[in-house]
Design an enzyme around this catalytic site. Sequence first.
Site, PDB file in Angstrom:
ATOM      1  N   ASP A  16      -0.782   3.963   3.936  1.00 47.11           N
ATOM      2  CA  ASP A  16      -2.202   3.881   4.306  1.00 47.11           C
ATOM      3  C   ASP A  16      -2.359   2.538   5.614  1.00 47.11           C
ATOM      4  OD1 ASP A  16      -4.899   3.938   4.022  1.00 47.11           O
ATOM      5  OD2 ASP A  16      -5.141   4.154   1.685  1.00 47.11           O
ATOM      6  N   HIS A  18      -5.894   1.516   6.436  1.00 52.67           N
ATOM      7  CA  HIS A  18      -7.155   0.499   5.709  1.00 52.67           C
ATOM      8  C   HIS A  18      -7.185  -0.447   5.548  1.00 52.67           C
ATOM      9  CE1 HIS A  18      -6.620   5.475   6.047  1.00 52.67           C
ATOM     10  NE2 HIS A  18      -8.940   5.132   5.983  1.00 52.67           N
TER      11      HIS A  18
END
Length: 137
Positions: A16, A18
């Site tokens: 990920d 983010h």
Amino acid sequence: MKSGNKRVVIGVIGADIHVVGNKVIESALRGGGFEVTNLGIFTSQEDFIHAAKETDAAAIIVSSLYGHGELDCAGLREKCIEAGMPKIKLYVGGNLVVGKHDPEEIKQKFLKMGYNRVGSEKTMPGEIVDWLREDLD
């Protein structure tokens, strides 16, 4: 882990990327008086555990927004126990699964995995600060 410990390790697990929410959480935690080790993105379970041991952290806060949290987070409690940290608090939050699911079902799934608190993409940073204050006092 010592009583009154305000050290926490945070990061974004797995593949990920983010990072914005991670930075917002870091800021809120620092503002709440916590010492934060931020591992950033692409963090493995082993990286979380190593940093928590190295800093004598009271909690690990895992975030995941790309929907693969269930896969990335499974087994972290067991690895913490193996590493000699059976009582470390584990928090997880974000968009943890792909698709639409009952939020309570998701929460129960992660609690069964050994996480102490489970947030969603709607959990506000102040809630995390409150959870830590409640759980670590």
